[in-house]
Write a protein that holds these residues in place. Structure first.
Motif, short mmCIF file in Angstrom:
data_model
loop_
_atom_site.label_atom_id
_atom_site.label_comp_id
_atom_site.label_asym_id
_atom_site.label_seq_id
_atom_site.Cartn_x
_atom_site.Cartn_y
_atom_site.Cartn_z
N ALA A 109 37.57 38.07 39.98
CA ALA A 109 37.77 39.51 39.82
C ALA A 109 38.25 39.80 38.41
O ALA A 109 38.88 38.95 37.76
CB ALA A 109 38.79 40.02 40.84
N ALA A 110 37.98 41.01 37.92
CA ALA A 110 38.36 41.39 36.56
C ALA A 110 39.88 41.35 36.34
O ALA A 110 40.34 41.12 35.23
CB ALA A 110 37.82 42.78 36.23
N ALA A 111 40.66 41.56 37.40
CA ALA A 111 42.12 41.56 37.27
C ALA A 111 42.70 40.14 37.20
O ALA A 111 43.88 39.97 36.94
CB ALA A 111 42.75 42.32 38.43
N GLU A 112 41.88 39.14 37.45
CA GLU A 112 42.32 37.75 37.36
C GLU A 112 41.94 37.21 35.98
O GLU A 112 40.84 37.44 35.52
CB GLU A 112 41.63 36.91 38.44
CG GLU A 112 41.92 37.39 39.84
CD GLU A 112 41.01 36.77 40.89
OE1 GLU A 112 40.20 35.90 40.55
OE2 GLU A 112 41.11 37.18 42.05
N ASP A 113 42.86 36.52 35.34
CA ASP A 113 42.62 36.07 33.98
C ASP A 113 42.78 34.57 33.84
O ASP A 113 43.33 33.90 34.71
CB ASP A 113 43.58 36.77 33.01
CG ASP A 113 43.25 38.24 32.83
OD1 ASP A 113 42.06 38.58 32.71
OD2 ASP A 113 44.19 39.05 32.81
N PHE A 114 42.31 34.06 32.70
CA PHE A 114 42.53 32.67 32.31
C PHE A 114 43.74 32.59 31.39
O PHE A 114 43.88 33.41 30.48
CB PHE A 114 41.31 32.13 31.54
CG PHE A 114 40.10 31.90 32.40
CD1 PHE A 114 40.04 30.82 33.28
CD2 PHE A 114 39.01 32.74 32.32
CE1 PHE A 114 38.93 30.60 34.06
CE2 PHE A 114 37.88 32.52 33.09
CZ PHE A 114 37.83 31.45 33.96
N ILE B 153 44.34 30.71 24.92
CA ILE B 153 43.74 31.59 25.92
C ILE B 153 44.92 32.28 26.61
O ILE B 153 45.51 31.75 27.55
CB ILE B 153 42.86 30.79 26.89
CG1 ILE B 153 41.76 30.08 26.08
CG2 ILE B 153 42.27 31.68 27.96
CD1 ILE B 153 40.96 29.07 26.83
N PRO B 154 45.30 33.47 26.10
CA PRO B 154 46.59 34.08 26.45
C PRO B 154 46.61 34.99 27.67
O PRO B 154 47.49 35.84 27.80
CB PRO B 154 46.90 34.88 25.19
CG PRO B 154 45.57 35.32 24.69
CD PRO B 154 44.63 34.18 25.01
N GLY B 155 45.66 34.87 28.59
CA GLY B 155 45.69 35.73 29.77
C GLY B 155 45.08 37.08 29.56
O GLY B 155 45.42 38.03 30.27
N VAL C 127 40.13 23.91 35.33
CA VAL C 127 40.80 25.14 35.79
C VAL C 127 41.59 24.86 37.06
O VAL C 127 41.18 24.06 37.90
CB VAL C 127 39.80 26.30 36.02
CG1 VAL C 127 39.23 26.79 34.70
CG2 VAL C 127 38.69 25.90 36.97
N LEU C 128 42.74 25.50 37.17
CA LEU C 128 43.65 25.37 38.30
C LEU C 128 44.16 26.76 38.65
O LEU C 128 44.59 27.50 37.77
CB LEU C 128 44.82 24.45 37.94
CG LEU C 128 46.01 24.41 38.90
CD1 LEU C 128 45.61 23.77 40.22
CD2 LEU C 128 47.17 23.65 38.27
N CYS C 129 44.13 27.11 39.94
CA CYS C 129 44.55 28.44 40.37
C CYS C 129 46.00 28.43 40.86
O CYS C 129 46.41 27.52 41.58
CB CYS C 129 43.63 28.93 41.48
SG CYS C 129 44.01 30.62 42.00
N ASP C 130 46.76 29.47 40.48
CA ASP C 130 48.14 29.60 40.95
C ASP C 130 48.28 30.66 42.06
O ASP C 130 49.38 30.97 42.49
CB ASP C 130 49.07 29.94 39.78
CG ASP C 130 48.81 31.31 39.17
OD1 ASP C 130 47.99 32.09 39.70
OD2 ASP C 130 49.43 31.61 38.13
N GLY C 131 47.16 31.20 42.51
CA GLY C 131 47.18 32.24 43.54
C GLY C 131 47.06 33.64 42.99
O GLY C 131 46.85 34.59 43.74
N TRP D 32 43.96 31.99 36.88
CA TRP D 32 43.43 30.64 36.67
C TRP D 32 44.00 30.06 35.39
O TRP D 32 44.04 30.74 34.37
CB TRP D 32 41.91 30.67 36.61
CG TRP D 32 41.31 30.95 37.95
CD1 TRP D 32 41.03 32.18 38.49
CD2 TRP D 32 40.96 29.99 38.94
NE1 TRP D 32 40.52 32.03 39.76
CE2 TRP D 32 40.46 30.69 40.05
CE3 TRP D 32 41.01 28.60 39.00
CZ2 TRP D 32 40.01 30.06 41.20
CZ3 TRP D 32 40.56 27.97 40.14
CH2 TRP D 32 40.07 28.69 41.23
N HIS D 33 44.46 28.82 35.44
CA HIS D 33 45.00 28.13 34.27
C HIS D 33 43.94 27.17 33.76
O HIS D 33 43.41 26.36 34.51
CB HIS D 33 46.30 27.40 34.64
CG HIS D 33 47.35 28.37 35.05
ND1 HIS D 33 48.24 28.92 34.15
CD2 HIS D 33 47.62 28.94 36.25
CE1 HIS D 33 49.03 29.77 34.79
NE2 HIS D 33 48.67 29.80 36.06
#
Length: 187
Positions: free
Chosen positions: A114-119, A135-137, A159-163, A166-167
């Motif tokens: 989703a657009a609200a989720e960032d790297f 890659i600052p979010g 990539v790893l998701c924190d809920g 994505w990191h």
């Protein structure tokens, strides 16, 4: 209390079984009780992604832990991978290893769900490992822009998701001045 068990997960965790033996480890005869010993999978699941044809794919949480080996050598076909929604993916992770240099018109695009989720994260750049792409979010799309640089053999994206987001961490074989990894907002 009821026991909930997922046989599909057990099946994917077992690589093979030993040849069946009887309970005293001898050879089997008709009608004997058999014993089979499972050999658990040690390696992670590995799946190849190629751009032999254009690819648009959404990963699932069931594929978490998969190492995707990427071959972008075919002409002009992009690969677009969308990650699952972060809200239902805490702890989910994927790795992408690029096996060969890519064609000059073959982009690899990684998007959040989703657009609200960032790297959030970084990419180590160049053979000296001395430069970083921050890659600052502020981006929900990462693109390997092959028009800028095709020297990607050995590149890795993880990539790893924190809920919630994505990191990202990665290694790029080209120096920081070659902007072949670009960031964008929106999905």
């Amino acid at each position: 209390m009821a026991l909930k068990f997922d046989f599909n997960k057990l099946r994917s965790a077992i690589a093979t079984f030993t040849t069946g033996t009887d309970v005293s480890n001898g050879s089997l005869s008709a009608g004997e009780e058999a014993k089979f010993t499972p050999h658990m999978r040690i390696a992670r699941p590995v799946e190849a992604i190629t751009n032999a044809a254009a690819v648009t794919r959404t990963l699932t949480t069931v594929e978490s832990g998969t190492l995707f080996t990427v071959n972008m050598a075919a002409v002009d076909n992009n690969v677009t991978i969308t990650l699952p929604s972060a809200g239902t993916s805490a702890g989910v992770y994927y790795d992408f290893c690029f096996l060969v240099d890519c064609d000059d018109d073959a982009d690899f695009i990684l998007k959040t769900g989703a657009a609200a989720e960032d790297f959030y994260g970084y990419q180590i750049r160049g053979a000296a490992n001395s430069t970083l792409l921050d890659i600052p979010g502020t981006a929900s799309t990462l693109t390997l822009d092959a028009n800028v640089g095709q020297d990607i053999e050995g590149m890795r994206w993880s990539v790893l998701c924190d809920g919630a987001n994505w990191h990202y961490s990665g290694y790029n074989t080209t120096a920081l001045g070659t902007a072949n990894t670009t960031l964008a907002t929106g999905v």
